[in-house]
Design a protein around this motif. Structure first.
Motif, mmCIF file in Angstrom:
data_model
loop_
_atom_site.group_PDB
_atom_site.id
_atom_site.type_symbol
_atom_site.label_atom_id
_atom_site.label_comp_id
_atom_site.label_asym_id
_atom_site.label_seq_id
_atom_site.Cartn_x
_atom_site.Cartn_y
_atom_site.Cartn_z
ATOM 1 N N LEU A 19 0.842 -1.194 0.000
ATOM 2 C CA LEU A 19 0.000 0.000 0.000
ATOM 3 C C LEU A 19 0.877 1.243 0.000
ATOM 4 O O LEU A 19 1.840 1.333 0.770
ATOM 5 C CB LEU A 19 -0.900 0.016 1.244
ATOM 6 N N VAL A 20 0.541 2.179 -0.879
ATOM 7 C CA VAL A 20 1.175 3.501 -0.906
ATOM 8 C C VAL A 20 0.045 4.518 -0.862
ATOM 9 O O VAL A 20 -0.921 4.418 -1.614
ATOM 10 C CB VAL A 20 2.029 3.711 -2.181
ATOM 11 N N VAL A 21 0.154 5.494 0.044
ATOM 12 C CA VAL A 21 -0.860 6.541 0.182
ATOM 13 C C VAL A 21 -0.241 7.862 -0.254
ATOM 14 O O VAL A 21 0.805 8.258 0.262
ATOM 15 C CB VAL A 21 -1.373 6.646 1.638
ATOM 16 N N ASN A 44 5.543 13.173 -0.608
ATOM 17 C CA ASN A 44 4.128 13.257 -0.237
ATOM 18 C C ASN A 44 3.488 11.866 -0.134
ATOM 19 O O ASN A 44 2.274 11.747 -0.117
ATOM 20 C CB ASN A 44 3.358 14.109 -1.242
ATOM 21 N N GLN A 45 4.302 10.814 -0.057
ATOM 22 C CA GLN A 45 3.765 9.453 -0.003
ATOM 23 C C GLN A 45 4.090 8.758 1.311
ATOM 24 O O GLN A 45 5.220 8.848 1.796
ATOM 25 C CB GLN A 45 4.345 8.597 -1.130
ATOM 26 N N ILE A 46 3.081 8.073 1.857
ATOM 27 C CA ILE A 46 3.315 7.141 2.954
ATOM 28 C C ILE A 46 3.497 5.783 2.289
ATOM 29 O O ILE A 46 2.574 5.272 1.648
ATOM 30 C CB ILE A 46 2.129 7.082 3.934
ATOM 31 N N VAL A 47 4.690 5.231 2.399
ATOM 32 C CA VAL A 47 5.011 3.967 1.739
ATOM 33 C C VAL A 47 5.063 2.874 2.811
ATOM 34 O O VAL A 47 5.898 2.920 3.711
ATOM 35 C CB VAL A 47 6.354 4.056 0.991
ATOM 36 N N PHE A 48 4.150 1.917 2.714
ATOM 37 C CA PHE A 48 4.121 0.790 3.638
ATOM 38 C C PHE A 48 4.926 -0.353 3.035
ATOM 39 O O PHE A 48 4.846 -0.610 1.829
ATOM 40 C CB PHE A 48 2.683 0.346 3.893
ATOM 41 N N ALA A 49 5.683 -1.042 3.869
ATOM 42 C CA ALA A 49 6.448 -2.201 3.406
ATOM 43 C C ALA A 49 5.475 -3.254 2.872
ATOM 44 O O ALA A 49 4.349 -3.362 3.359
ATOM 45 C CB ALA A 49 7.274 -2.774 4.558
ATOM 46 N N PRO A 50 5.896 -4.020 1.876
ATOM 47 C CA PRO A 50 5.003 -5.051 1.332
ATOM 48 C C PRO A 50 4.712 -6.148 2.355
ATOM 49 O O PRO A 50 5.587 -6.526 3.132
ATOM 50 C CB PRO A 50 5.793 -5.628 0.155
ATOM 51 N N GLN A 74 -9.775 18.444 -0.877
ATOM 52 C CA GLN A 74 -8.518 17.699 -0.875
ATOM 53 C C GLN A 74 -8.823 16.233 -1.187
ATOM 54 O O GLN A 74 -9.882 15.727 -0.831
ATOM 55 C CB GLN A 74 -7.829 17.790 0.493
ATOM 56 N N ASN A 75 -7.888 15.552 -1.828
ATOM 57 C CA ASN A 75 -8.056 14.138 -2.167
ATOM 58 C C ASN A 75 -6.850 13.347 -1.692
ATOM 59 O O ASN A 75 -5.709 13.715 -1.980
ATOM 60 C CB ASN A 75 -8.216 13.940 -3.676
ATOM 61 N N VAL A 76 -7.121 12.257 -0.970
ATOM 62 C CA VAL A 76 -6.102 11.312 -0.549
ATOM 63 C C VAL A 76 -6.246 10.091 -1.450
ATOM 64 O O VAL A 76 -7.341 9.583 -1.640
ATOM 65 C CB VAL A 76 -6.291 10.922 0.933
ATOM 66 N N ARG A 77 -5.132 9.633 -2.012
ATOM 67 C CA ARG A 77 -5.170 8.515 -2.963
ATOM 68 C C ARG A 77 -4.399 7.323 -2.389
ATOM 69 O O ARG A 77 -3.281 7.488 -1.898
ATOM 70 C CB ARG A 77 -4.550 8.930 -4.282
ATOM 71 N N ALA A 78 -4.999 6.144 -2.475
ATOM 72 C CA ALA A 78 -4.353 4.905 -2.046
ATOM 73 C C ALA A 78 -4.117 4.023 -3.263
ATOM 74 O O ALA A 78 -4.999 3.882 -4.111
ATOM 75 C CB ALA A 78 -5.223 4.178 -1.031
ATOM 76 N N LEU A 79 -2.927 3.434 -3.336
ATOM 77 C CA LEU A 79 -2.569 2.544 -4.439
ATOM 78 C C LEU A 79 -2.062 1.229 -3.855
ATOM 79 O O LEU A 79 -1.220 1.236 -2.958
ATOM 80 C CB LEU A 79 -1.471 3.159 -5.298
ATOM 81 N N VAL A 80 -2.586 0.116 -4.366
ATOM 82 C CA VAL A 80 -2.168 -1.202 -3.903
ATOM 83 C C VAL A 80 -1.638 -1.991 -5.091
ATOM 84 O O VAL A 80 -2.293 -2.086 -6.134
ATOM 85 C CB VAL A 80 -3.345 -1.962 -3.246
#
Length: 101
Positions: A19-21, A44-50, A74-80
């Motif tokens: 997950l990257v936010v 500007n990204q919160i990068v979570f370990a896999p 404002q928009n917060v985007r999550a990418l998996v």
């Protein structure tokens, strides 16, 4: 406060689920996220370990707090991404930020 739930909707296990936010301008992470893996702030990204593995139908929750300094929409985007899914699954959440007076 934000809570993101990542679910493996597939019928088989997956690996390297990450997950990257992405935070918009004016958003600042407060403290450390509450998550099952380590995280880091990269611009500007919160990068979570896999996650090494995720069972079929399993759900994992990530929680974090944002402080807003800019008002307006404002928009917060999550990418998996994962081993079985190289193209990110993307979800965007909008919020209207008001200045306290």
């Amino acid at each position: 406060n934000y809570s993101i739930k990542v679910t493996n909707n597939g019928t088989r296990a997956d690996a390297q689920v990450q997950l990257v936010v992405e935070l918009p301008r004016g958003a600042t992470l407060v403290g450390q996220p509450d998550a099952p893996v380590e995280s880091s702030l990269n611009g500007n990204q919160i990068v979570f370990a896999p996650l090494p593995s995720m069972k079929a139908k399993e759900t994992i929750e990530y929680q974090f707090t944002i402080h807003w300094t800019e008002e307006g929409q404002q928009n917060v985007r999550a990418l998996v991404t994962s081993q079985n899914r190289s193209v990110p699954v993307t979800k965007e959440e909008g919020i209207e930020v008001y200045r306290d007076r």
